[in-house]
Motif scaffolding. Structure first.
Motif, PDB file in Angstrom:
ATOM      1  N   VAL A  11     -22.543   9.229 -13.766  1.00 41.73           N
ATOM      2  CA  VAL A  11     -23.090   7.893 -12.948  1.00 41.73           C
ATOM      3  C   VAL A  11     -24.938   7.700 -12.682  1.00 41.73           C
ATOM      4  O   VAL A  11     -25.850   8.381 -12.630  1.00 41.73           O
ATOM      5  CB  VAL A  11     -22.923   7.674 -11.748  1.00 41.73           C
ATOM      6  N   THR A  12     -25.106   6.926 -13.765  1.00 41.41           N
ATOM      7  CA  THR A  12     -26.157   6.498 -14.516  1.00 41.41           C
ATOM      8  C   THR A  12     -26.754   4.988 -12.700  1.00 41.41           C
ATOM      9  O   THR A  12     -25.765   4.385 -13.241  1.00 41.41           O
ATOM     10  CB  THR A  12     -27.330   5.716 -15.399  1.00 41.41           C
ATOM     11  N   GLY A  13     -28.066   5.560 -12.424  1.00 44.71           N
ATOM     12  CA  GLY A  13     -28.610   4.693 -11.514  1.00 44.71           C
ATOM     13  C   GLY A  13     -26.757   5.534 -10.134  1.00 44.71           C
ATOM     14  O   GLY A  13     -26.746   3.935  -9.403  1.00 44.71           O
ATOM     15  N   GLY A  14     -27.143   5.938  -9.673  1.00 41.79           N
ATOM     16  CA  GLY A  14     -26.407   7.065  -9.022  1.00 41.79           C
ATOM     17  C   GLY A  14     -26.599   6.820  -7.414  1.00 41.79           C
ATOM     18  O   GLY A  14     -26.121   6.613  -5.984  1.00 41.79           O
ATOM     19  N   ALA A  15     -27.268   6.827  -7.589  1.00 41.48           N
ATOM     20  CA  ALA A  15     -28.153   6.510  -6.338  1.00 41.48           C
ATOM     21  C   ALA A  15     -27.728   5.339  -5.428  1.00 41.48           C
ATOM     22  O   ALA A  15     -28.802   4.872  -4.268  1.00 41.48           O
ATOM     23  CB  ALA A  15     -29.915   6.943  -6.718  1.00 41.48           C
ATOM     24  N   SER A  16     -27.953   4.053  -6.052  1.00 43.38           N
ATOM     25  CA  SER A  16     -28.103   2.763  -5.830  1.00 43.38           C
ATOM     26  C   SER A  16     -26.894   2.469  -5.528  1.00 43.38           C
ATOM     27  O   SER A  16     -25.620   3.537  -4.579  1.00 43.38           O
ATOM     28  CB  SER A  16     -28.112   1.763  -7.153  1.00 43.38           C
ATOM     29  N   PHE A  17     -26.917   1.120  -4.987  1.00 47.97           N
ATOM     30  CA  PHE A  17     -26.136   0.682  -3.575  1.00 47.97           C
ATOM     31  C   PHE A  17     -24.511   1.017  -4.148  1.00 47.97           C
ATOM     32  O   PHE A  17     -23.365   1.454  -3.643  1.00 47.97           O
ATOM     33  CB  PHE A  17     -26.050  -0.326  -3.708  1.00 47.97           C
ATOM     34  N   ILE A  18     -24.085   0.041  -5.417  1.00 46.55           N
ATOM     35  CA  ILE A  18     -22.608   0.432  -5.968  1.00 46.55           C
ATOM     36  C   ILE A  18     -22.383   1.605  -6.215  1.00 46.55           C
ATOM     37  O   ILE A  18     -21.081   2.258  -6.234  1.00 46.55           O
ATOM     38  CB  ILE A  18     -22.946  -0.764  -7.235  1.00 46.55           C
ATOM     39  N   GLY A  19     -23.469   2.057  -7.706  1.00 39.65           N
ATOM     40  CA  GLY A  19     -23.577   3.631  -7.914  1.00 39.65           C
ATOM     41  C   GLY A  19     -23.216   5.073  -6.959  1.00 39.65           C
ATOM     42  O   GLY A  19     -22.406   4.769  -7.535  1.00 39.65           O
ATOM     43  N   SER A  20     -23.659   4.762  -5.644  1.00 36.94           N
ATOM     44  CA  SER A  20     -23.556   5.335  -4.839  1.00 36.94           C
ATOM     45  C   SER A  20     -21.666   5.522  -3.891  1.00 36.94           C
ATOM     46  O   SER A  20     -21.390   6.302  -3.747  1.00 36.94           O
ATOM     47  CB  SER A  20     -24.573   5.935  -3.455  1.00 36.94           C
ATOM     48  N   HIS A  21     -21.759   4.282  -3.989  1.00 37.28           N
ATOM     49  CA  HIS A  21     -19.951   4.305  -3.739  1.00 37.28           C
ATOM     50  C   HIS A  21     -18.821   4.504  -4.803  1.00 37.28           C
ATOM     51  O   HIS A  21     -18.258   5.191  -4.688  1.00 37.28           O
ATOM     52  CB  HIS A  21     -19.928   2.780  -3.186  1.00 37.28           C
ATOM     53  N   LEU A  22     -19.498   4.613  -6.001  1.00 37.62           N
ATOM     54  CA  LEU A  22     -18.565   5.062  -7.573  1.00 37.62           C
ATOM     55  C   LEU A  22     -18.433   6.221  -7.289  1.00 37.62           C
ATOM     56  O   LEU A  22     -17.618   7.134  -7.930  1.00 37.62           O
ATOM     57  CB  LEU A  22     -19.210   4.321  -8.477  1.00 37.62           C
ATOM     58  N   VAL A  23     -19.530   6.956  -7.112  1.00 40.75           N
ATOM     59  CA  VAL A  23     -19.922   8.665  -7.082  1.00 40.75           C
ATOM     60  C   VAL A  23     -18.885   8.836  -5.584  1.00 40.75           C
ATOM     61  O   VAL A  23     -18.641   9.379  -6.012  1.00 40.75           O
ATOM     62  CB  VAL A  23     -21.208   8.756  -6.853  1.00 40.75           C
ATOM     63  N   GLU A  24     -19.027   8.163  -4.756  1.00 42.52           N
ATOM     64  CA  GLU A  24     -17.895   9.100  -3.218  1.00 42.52           C
ATOM     65  C   GLU A  24     -16.975   8.725  -4.385  1.00 42.52           C
ATOM     66  O   GLU A  24     -15.399   9.243  -3.516  1.00 42.52           O
ATOM     67  CB  GLU A  24     -18.789   7.904  -2.355  1.00 42.52           C
ATOM     68  N   ASP A  25     -16.328   7.634  -4.913  1.00 45.50           N
ATOM     69  CA  ASP A  25     -15.080   7.212  -5.090  1.00 45.50           C
ATOM     70  C   ASP A  25     -15.078   8.841  -6.154  1.00 45.50           C
ATOM     71  O   ASP A  25     -13.320   9.417  -5.746  1.00 45.50           O
ATOM     72  CB  ASP A  25     -15.033   5.810  -6.247  1.00 45.50           C
TER      73      ASP A  25
END
Length: 339
Positions: A11-25
């Motif tokens: 996940v590029t930009g995975g520490a961002s707002f949307i990215g971090s939620h995607l990483v958790e999912d």
């Protein structure tokens, strides 16, 4: 079994707002996740809930060597990294937004070289022509065309860069036979978003008890505010179901005014300003924006699950819990304008 079980995902930009939620999912679905971020706007704290379950690489994806390292031994890329912010940011920093064109192509090239099987690109409603968003008509994907003369007319440099990111990805799909998908994200909001974006900006002003309370424009401009977990579900479903770079909208069909959102926030905080100052000299973007979600329903079986009230409650609870009121009051102007 989950599609994502043991899948190696970047996940590029995975520490961002949307990215971090995607990483958790993705972690919850059993994926083996790597995050690539330069932390220019993302925060390492956003990944606290899954820190022990993921790999994080810190660097600038505009540098080819880093992009190559980040995409090595990866099956699927979710490409969310971008230089972006709210309306004020994209109006004031067009050159910064233009660098996304280089970023996207470097990520795609490195992914192709490393044999990545599929790429999902986080695009934007800013790809849609602005002139058709002065009246209420829901935006459908075919309103943007690369085939017709005059078929594209994006919203500021940021929108053009996203549109070029889409076209480039389709070119990589044609040349390298990578499975590709594109999700046009409409006005996402939720926990971990910063104050440069509309809903959290409105929350910050109310939390700081700004009075007169400032609303950019007359407040009757509408957006289809879409809760972040609905967005991340659309991203996953697009990656699972689309292989040919067909773009899909992820947004709600409702037209919600900024004034309505402000009222819902006041109610939740049990606070009301004595006066509201509608600042008609501020950049507000298009007049009306809502998504036609027919294609997402047909191709992904996706429709939003969260109501505006659910989303505002969740987001405001997070904001109040994580922001010191005095700090927000003292730094409000900075928070509203910086990434």
């Amino acid at each position: 079994m989950s599609t994502w079980n043991n899948e190696r995902v970047l996940v590029t930009g995975g520490a961002s707002f949307i990215g971090s939620h995607l990483v958790e999912d993705l972690v919850a679905e059993g994926a083996d996740v790597r995050v690539a971020d330069d932390f220019s706007s993302g925060e390492v704290e956003n990944l606290d809930a899954v820190a022990d379950d993921i790999e994080v690489v810190d660097g600038n994806l505009k540098h080819y060597e880093f992009a190559e390292e980040a995409t090595k031994d990866i099956d699927t890329v979710f490409h969310l990294a971008a230089d972006h912010g709210g309306r004020g940011y994209i109006s004031n920093y067009p050159a910064n937004c233009a660098t996304n064109m280089a970023l996207d192509n470097i990520v795609y090239e490195a992914a192709a070289k490393n044999g990545v099987e599929r790429i999902t690109f986080a695009s934007s409603a800013c790809t849609y022509p602005t002139d058709i968003q002065q009246e209420k008509q829901r935006l459908s994907e075919e309103m943007v065309s690369f085939e017709e003369r005059g078929g594209a007319y994006a919203d500021e440099v940021y929108g053009w860069a996203k549109l070029m990111g889409e076209r480039s990805l389709q070119a990589y799909q044609e040349q390298y036979d990578i499975d590709t998908s594109i999700v046009r994200i409409f006005t996402a909001y939720g926990p971990r978003e910063n104050e440069t974006h509309a809903i959290v900006a409105l929350m910050a002003k109310a939390y700081a008890e700004q009075d007169p309370y400032q609303i950019w424009g007359d407040g009757e401009q509408t957006r289809n505010f879409t809760y972040v977990k609905d967005i991340t579900r659309a991203l996953r479903l697009a990656s699972e179901n689309i292989t040919d770079g067909t773009p899909v909208n992820a947004g709600i069909r409702d037209y919600i005014t900024v004034n309505d959102v402000a009222e819902a926030i006041f109610e939740r905080l049990d606070w009301e300003p004595d006066e509201i100052n509608h600042m008609t000299d501020k950049p507000v973007g298009v007049r009306h924006r809502a998504a036609d979600t027919t294609r997402a329903e047909e191709l992904l079986g996706w429709e939003p699950e969260y109501t505006l009230q659910d989303g505002i409650d969740n987001t405001l609870d997070w904001y109040v819990e994580n922001r010191d009121k005095e700090y927000v009051q003292d730094n409000l102007e900075t928070l509203l304008h910086e990434r």
